[in-house]
Scaffold this motif. Structure first.
Motif, short mmCIF file in Angstrom:
data_model
loop_
_atom_site.label_atom_id
_atom_site.label_comp_id
_atom_site.label_asym_id
_atom_site.label_seq_id
_atom_site.Cartn_x
_atom_site.Cartn_y
_atom_site.Cartn_z
N THR A 1 3.89 2.57 -5.94
CA THR A 1 4.15 3.17 -7.22
C THR A 1 4.50 2.56 -8.02
OG1 THR A 1 4.46 5.46 -6.68
CG2 THR A 1 4.18 4.92 -8.94
N CYS B 1 -5.34 -0.68 -6.65
CA CYS B 1 -4.87 0.17 -7.00
C CYS B 1 -5.47 1.59 -7.08
CB CYS B 1 -4.31 0.04 -8.35
SG CYS B 1 -2.65 -0.48 -7.97
N TYR B 2 -5.27 2.79 -7.46
CA TYR B 2 -6.01 3.61 -7.62
C TYR B 2 -6.50 4.05 -8.79
CZ TYR B 2 -7.26 8.83 -7.67
OH TYR B 2 -8.48 9.84 -8.47
N TYR B 3 -5.82 3.62 -9.79
CA TYR B 3 -6.32 3.30 -11.57
C TYR B 3 -6.72 2.37 -11.89
CZ TYR B 3 -4.73 8.30 -12.47
OH TYR B 3 -4.29 9.87 -11.81
N THR C 1 -3.61 1.07 -3.14
CA THR C 1 -4.92 1.70 -1.92
C THR C 1 -5.30 0.44 -1.24
OG1 THR C 1 -6.28 1.80 -3.74
CG2 THR C 1 -5.28 3.70 -3.89
N ARG D 1 0.81 -1.15 -0.01
CA ARG D 1 0.01 0.19 -0.05
C ARG D 1 1.20 1.21 0.54
NH1 ARG D 1 -5.29 1.31 2.08
NH2 ARG D 1 -5.90 -0.95 2.65
N GLY D 2 0.72 2.67 -1.17
CA GLY D 2 1.12 3.48 -1.44
C GLY D 2 2.25 3.65 -1.51
N ASN E 1 0.57 4.07 -10.87
CA ASN E 1 -0.53 3.86 -10.92
C ASN E 1 -0.03 3.73 -9.38
OD1 ASN E 1 -3.10 3.05 -10.59
ND2 ASN E 1 -3.09 1.46 -11.55
N VAL E 2 -0.66 3.64 -7.89
CA VAL E 2 -0.42 4.11 -7.00
C VAL E 2 -1.35 2.98 -5.91
CG1 VAL E 2 -0.16 5.52 -4.73
CG2 VAL E 2 -0.61 6.55 -6.79
#
Length: 184
Positions: A117, A134-136, A156, A114-115, A153-154
């Motif tokens: 990239t 992930c975020y996206y 999450t 988590r967090g 992308n991150v």
């Protein structure tokens, strides 16, 4: 040079030694390390020769270190070595400071990341790409090498899952902690 600095005794030393320091060659000879010397004028890179030797000896897991420094063309060729290993039945990764690069072989799970990239780069066309955690998020998407769609992308969730149905897809996992996340 890196093995000496890390106090690691190599199983074998391979290459043309055109950029080796004299102290490193002296160490290799003094320690009687097995070595294979190739001419400087050759068809393949030292990295490919080393990968081929590992595959010939039955390696199923290969970590490439020092593969991204120096010349960009060599770095790109070393990225292809991750794919070459997969096509020969082995799993390979490149590790460099803050990044781990693997070929997504069907599915790849990052646990506890988590967090961090991630970026996905297809080599040609990668079909059926999905990203969860992930975020996206994407589902059954086709990524093409002439697009930057898979970049930055991150993660999450506690677990991120990247899948690909067809094609060569490289996963770049950026983290401050080496060994952060696992690949399936």
């Amino acid at each position: 040079d890196a093995a000496i600095a890390a106090d690691v005794r190599p199983d074998a030393v391979i290459g043309d030694f055109d950029s080796a320091r004299p102290e490193s060659i002296a160490y290799m000879e003094r320690e009687n390390l097995p070595h294979i010397v190739y001419p400087a004028i050759k068809d393949d890179t030292d990295g490919e020769y080393a990968l081929n030797l590992a595959l010939e000896k039955g390696a199923t897991e290969i970590t490439l270190l020092g593969a991204l420094g120096g010349r960009l063309d060599h770095a790109l060729a070393n990225l292809m070595m991750v794919v070459r290993a997969a096509r020969h039945g082995a799993w390979a990764e490149i590790r460099a400071e803050g990044v781990r690069i693997v070929r997504v072989n069907g599915s790849c799970t990052l646990a506890g990341a988590r967090g961090s990239t991630i970026s996905l780069l297809p080599l040609g066309t990668a079909r059926g790409v999905s990203i969860r955690g992930c975020y996206y998020l994407i589902d059954d998407y086709t990524l093409e090498s002439d697009s930057s769609r898979g970049m930055s992308n991150v993660v999450t969730a506690d677990e991120a899952v990247i899948t690909v149905r067809e094609g060569d897809l490289l996963l770049f996992h950026y983290s401050d902690i080496h060994g952060h996340g696992e690949s399936a």
